[in-house]
Structures are given as structure tokens and as C-alpha cells.
Design an enzyme around this catalytic site. Sequence first.
Site, PDB file in Angstrom:
ATOM      1  N   HIS A  66      37.589  36.399  33.767  1.00 24.96           N
ATOM      2  CA  HIS A  66      37.374  35.208  32.924  1.00 24.96           C
ATOM      3  C   HIS A  66      36.903  33.983  33.713  1.00 24.96           C
ATOM      4  O   HIS A  66      36.561  32.962  33.117  1.00 24.96           O
ATOM      5  CB  HIS A  66      38.651  34.864  32.149  1.00 24.96           C
ATOM      6  CG  HIS A  66      39.017  35.883  31.118  1.00 24.96           C
ATOM      7  ND1 HIS A  66      38.160  36.232  30.092  1.00 24.96           N
ATOM      8  CD2 HIS A  66      40.126  36.663  30.961  1.00 24.96           C
ATOM      9  CE1 HIS A  66      38.736  37.162  29.338  1.00 24.96           C
ATOM     10  NE2 HIS A  66      39.913  37.455  29.850  1.00 24.96           N
ATOM     11  N   HIS A  94      38.968  42.175  26.642  1.00 25.86           N
ATOM     12  CA  HIS A  94      38.472  40.820  26.392  1.00 25.86           C
ATOM     13  C   HIS A  94      37.090  40.624  27.006  1.00 25.86           C
ATOM     14  O   HIS A  94      36.754  41.264  28.005  1.00 25.86           O
ATOM     15  CB  HIS A  94      39.450  39.794  26.982  1.00 25.86           C
ATOM     16  CG  HIS A  94      40.857  39.952  26.481  1.00 25.86           C
ATOM     17  ND1 HIS A  94      41.832  40.617  27.186  1.00 25.86           N
ATOM     18  CD2 HIS A  94      41.428  39.559  25.315  1.00 25.86           C
ATOM     19  CE1 HIS A  94      42.964  40.614  26.484  1.00 25.86           C
ATOM     20  NE2 HIS A  94      42.744  39.979  25.343  1.00 25.86           N
ATOM     21  N   ASP A 136      43.460  47.199  28.987  1.00 29.11           N
ATOM     22  CA  ASP A 136      44.149  46.594  27.840  1.00 29.11           C
ATOM     23  C   ASP A 136      43.505  46.936  26.497  1.00 29.11           C
ATOM     24  O   ASP A 136      44.018  46.555  25.444  1.00 29.11           O
ATOM     25  CB  ASP A 136      44.307  45.074  28.007  1.00 29.11           C
ATOM     26  CG  ASP A 136      43.056  44.367  28.476  1.00 29.11           C
ATOM     27  OD1 ASP A 136      42.003  45.019  28.623  1.00 29.11           O
ATOM     28  OD2 ASP A 136      43.124  43.140  28.697  1.00 29.11           O
TER      29      ASP A 136
END
Length: 360
Positions: free
Chosen positions: A171, A209, A297
Amino acid sequence: MALSIPLVWSDDHRLHDPDAEIWVGIRTPAAEVPARAEAIRAVLVSAGAEVVSATPHDDAALAAVHDEALLAFLASAWQQWEAAGLLDDPGQNRVVPYIFPHPGLLDGLEPLVPAATWARPGAFCFDTMTLIGPGTWEAARSAANAALTAADLVSAGRAAAYACCRPPGHHVTRSAYGGSCYLNNAAIAAERLRALGAARVGIVDIDAHHGNGAQQIFWDRDDVFTGSVHVDPEAGWFPHFLGTAAERGAGAGRGANRNVPLPPGTGDADWLRSVAEIAQAARSHGVEAIVLALGVDAAAADPESPLQVTEAGYREAGRILASHDLPCVVVQEGGYDLGSIGGLVLATLEGLEEGLDTGA
Ligand code: SP5
Ligand code: ZN
């Protein structure tokens, strides 16, 4: 048969214990905990993986992808926080931002460098969930060293190497950290592969993500292809403000970024189709090596995402990546279910090993 892909490791990840995440103003237990890396290591060691220590690399490798101001902040944030007395008054044991140089605040003005220690984190951190404690910098530095060491092994001829990076990195943009990440290990590894001879590199991000960090860092470049399959931010998921299929890069990098956002609940079939599409796009872009940003995840049992991928799905993702026969640096990203993350990482590496000539 023993796993032939080496596990690059540093005990220093343990120095980072964020303790909490502040979400909607509430202090909640951290998901990104030291036990994650230990759980993965235990499973890979049981599978016979060779453990290689992460070797120190100098800061130039970090500066290839991050602003000096971000690096200087991260290196000194904890000491400054402590020196400012914030542990006693108001009693905050981690570095947490509280005010941000929001574009709507500044309206084009250059932000000041805040004189107050408690105001500075907001200049570098884009959320409230990514806390800095006493060993955070040393751990983040060790994770980058692990990614760099894995890139060195692959540049030297290994078909694949796995860096058990913790804290994760995908990120982090050129100038801002967040999402439980401090340094963009995958981007740092990609630049290392380039520095050691790969003209074009692809980052394939299969964390649940969006891999917003590498997307931003390489947005206008065609020498690093970036692709991410993730749960759709437009359906309500982190990082919320970006990660759509319309984001394709700009300038020389136009077409060299690919996002595949998926609806919550997506399982193996659609997820694997998306992984294959991104791997194929990287291949078509002419990359000579892959950095796999391996978040596990997206798995069904994970508490942080609504995707429903199985262990067999992760194994197949490894096979798909291997089918292009490109050297591969695997960098650990997210994955929070302590009981299953080790098996998910192992399955991915076994899938990769089946397809690559790793000397097994
Ligand atoms: C590396 C990685 O997977 N980072 C993802 C961070 C996303 N975190 C968003 C968390 C959203 C709120 N979760 C509520 C649980 C509170 N503990
Ligand atoms: Zn994630």
C-alpha cells in the site's frame, strides 16, 4: 519432497509489534501481528525449505522507490514521538496521525512542515491504522532487505525465491505509508531486478486489497508493469479511494497498469481467471521477471476480506504464474488467519515450483 524455493527471513520482523489499529477512532487489536510471519515460517520449514538470512542492503535501494522525506520520517518518527513526551501526555504509545494536508485544506498551497511532532505523521500517513512503535523502522528495513535478498537470488539464477516480508508493503506509495505497510517491498524488489539486468519487470499483486503503492510508483513508466486483482473498492473495501479497472497508467506507462476488481464473495474460478489475465498482460508487456505480491488474505477464512479463494486456488495461482516460465520473486503481503496462512503460502509456492525449473 522438500520445497526447493528458498525462504528469505529476518528475525527482526519481531521488532515491529503495532499493538493496535485505530479504526473509526476506536483502538482495535492489530491484525498485522508478529505471529503471522512465525506461522508461515513454521509451515515452510516443516516442508523442508532452505532458510536464507536477509542480508543488509543500503538505503539507495529504498530511495529508488521512495521519497527521501518519507524515509527520513520513518527512520526517526518513533524517537521524535518519544522525545516530545507523547507517551506520557496524552499517553499514546504509538505514532498516530491526527491532521492531514488534505487537498481540500491546501487548495494548491504547498503544505508547511509542521513544527509540532504530533502533526508531522499526517504529512506521510494516509490512514489511522498504521501505527509506528519502537522497532517499526528496524523491522520494515529488515523486510525490505528480505525482498532485496530474494531479488538478488533470482538475479543470480534461482528460478524463484520467497521473501517472508513483515511488515508488508504493497500500500505504500512514493511518499506516503498506510494499510499496515511502511516500505514497498515489492516495488523495491522490482527495482533491484531492473538494476541487476532485467529490462522490464512485472509486479503481479494477488493480495485481497488493491496494490495501490506499486500502481502509483510506476504509474507513468513502461519498464515496470503493475497488475492487481482485489476485492472491489467500489463495493466498500480498502483502500476505498482507488483501485478501479479504469486506472491504466499514464504517459509512457499508459496500458502498463491493470486492475481487476472483484465483487465480495468471489471464489476460485473468477479469481483465477483474473490472475491469469494479469499474468498474461504482464507477459505480453515483455517482462523478463515477475514480482509476485503474495497476500493470502483473499482466502475464505481470512477475517480482513470477503473473497472466498481456497488453498487449491492459491496452488493453481502459483501454477498459472509459473506457466509463463519467468523468474519469480515472491514477496509476502497480507494474510491474517494464523491457522491457515502458512498452508496458503506453501500451496502457492508448491504450485509455482511445479511449473518452474527450481532445481527440485
Ligand atoms: C497488507 C494488507 O493486507 N493491508 C490491508 C489493510 C486493510 N485494512 C483495512 C481494515 C478495515 C477495517 N477493519 C476493521 C477491523 C478492525 N480491527
Ligand atoms: Zn491485503
